[in-house]
Design an enzyme around this catalytic site. Structure first.
Site, short mmCIF file in Angstrom:
data_model
loop_
_atom_site.label_atom_id
_atom_site.label_comp_id
_atom_site.label_asym_id
_atom_site.label_seq_id
_atom_site.Cartn_x
_atom_site.Cartn_y
_atom_site.Cartn_z
N GLY A 108 0.81 -1.21 0.00
CA GLY A 108 0.00 0.00 0.00
C GLY A 108 0.85 1.26 0.00
O GLY A 108 1.83 1.35 0.74
N ASP A 110 0.21 4.08 1.21
CA ASP A 110 0.19 4.77 2.49
C ASP A 110 1.30 4.25 3.40
O ASP A 110 1.95 5.03 4.10
CB ASP A 110 -1.17 4.64 3.16
CG ASP A 110 -1.66 3.20 3.27
OD1 ASP A 110 -1.13 2.31 2.57
OD2 ASP A 110 -2.60 2.97 4.05
N ARG A 111 1.53 2.95 3.38
CA ARG A 111 2.59 2.37 4.23
C ARG A 111 3.97 2.88 3.79
O ARG A 111 4.81 3.24 4.64
CB ARG A 111 2.53 0.86 4.18
CG ARG A 111 1.26 0.26 4.75
CD ARG A 111 1.16 -1.22 4.47
NE ARG A 111 2.15 -2.00 5.22
CZ ARG A 111 2.41 -3.27 4.99
NH1 ARG A 111 1.79 -3.93 4.01
NH2 ARG A 111 3.31 -3.91 5.74
N ASP A 130 0.11 2.75 11.74
CA ASP A 130 -0.97 3.51 11.13
C ASP A 130 -2.28 2.89 11.58
O ASP A 130 -2.63 1.77 11.19
CB ASP A 130 -0.85 3.47 9.60
CG ASP A 130 -1.78 4.49 8.93
OD1 ASP A 130 -2.74 4.96 9.57
OD2 ASP A 130 -1.54 4.83 7.75
N THR A 186 -21.59 -3.80 29.00
CA THR A 186 -21.23 -4.41 27.72
C THR A 186 -20.47 -3.46 26.82
O THR A 186 -19.44 -3.81 26.23
CB THR A 186 -22.50 -4.91 27.00
OG1 THR A 186 -23.15 -5.87 27.83
CG2 THR A 186 -22.14 -5.56 25.67
#
Length: 267
Positions: A108, A110-111, A130, A186
């Site tokens: 990716g 973005d990485r 991220d 919960t």
């Protein structure tokens, strides 16, 4: 070499971030749902107009994407309204970060951009987290080489999965938690379970990466959920919300340097 003005458009799975850089300094960033195409385009055009007349800098619009359908549509509309070419990371502009990955691996953007931005900031080994729709935890060594890492569901994905795949558990929104470690209802129990799953994964992966590397690297966190998940985490050295945009600026500057060098050689 000219300075650079840049409009950076980062299109993710669910939202798009628009950043404006003047002379390579981030001036502003805005985030929009991917569905709000008109507002995204309006933001880009409003940021573009005062920059395109700057004679002291090269000016460009650059798109990076993990959502090709959305980014292709945006690029087409922006090109039409701005009357200029929109460049794409990975197609027109490479990410200036070497990798040590399996052959033919598609990583990716973005990485890689996060890695490029982190390396540009600290110039030593680091881990980049991220935390968005998915959570990635990647390692970059002391030579600036991206080694990959781990990908897991993000907080929202976990919360949605619990609600959709069980009969009794409700859909809850990610919220900050504090106080004692026991969830007394919960909703609180779900919040603590999801956030602890991500935080615990990061701690475990950091331990494994550090063992392999032979030392504890710095850790940078980014992404829409980073502040919520890691603001009080002693493991994290810094939270940089716009790390991907900064990586786009690094990539654009590197591409401009190559063009300038080619022009110098031609002369």
């Amino acid at each position: 070499m000219n300075k650079l003005n840049l409009i950076a458009v980062d299109t993710g799975n669910t939202r798009t971030t628009v950043g404006s850089f003047k002379h390579e300094i981030l001036q502003d960033s805005q985030r929009f749902p991917n569905e709000d195409v008109d507002q995204i385009v309006r933001s880009v055009i409003e940021a573009w107009k005062p920059l395109e007349s700057d004679e002291d800098a090269d000016t460009a619009i650059l798109v990076a994407s993990t959502n090709i359908d959305v980014s292709s549509n945006l690029s087409s509309i922006i090109e039409d309204q701005a009357s200029t070419k929109v460049y794409t990371v990975g197609v027109d502009v490479p990410v200036p970060i070497p990798t040590a990955l399996d052959p033919e691996t598609i990583t990716g953007m973005d990485r890689l951009l996060n890695a490029a931005a982190g390396w540009d900031r600290i110039k030593e080994a680091f881990i980049v987290i991220d935390a968005g729709s998915a959570v990635t935890v990647d390692f970059i060594d002391g030579e600036g080489v991206f080694h990959g890492g781990a990908i897991a569901p993000g907080a929202s994905m976990m919360l949605e999965s619990l609600a959709s795949r069980t009969d009794a558990l409700p859909l809850v929104e990610l919220e900050s938690i504090s106080g004692e470690p026991f969830g007394k209802n919960t909703t609180d129990a779900i919040q603590r379970g999801v956030q602890s799953a991500i935080q615990g994964m990061v701690w475990r992966l950091t331990e494994k990466y550090s063992e392999r590397y032979g030392g504890y690297p710095q850790i940078i966190a980014t992404g829409g959920d980073a502040q919520m998940l890691f603001a009080d985490d002693e493991l994290i050295n810094s939270i940089v919300p716009d790390l991907t945009l900064l990586g786009m600026n690094v990539a654009a500057k590197a591409a401009l340097n190559v063009i300038d060098e080619d022009d110098d050689q031609a002369e």
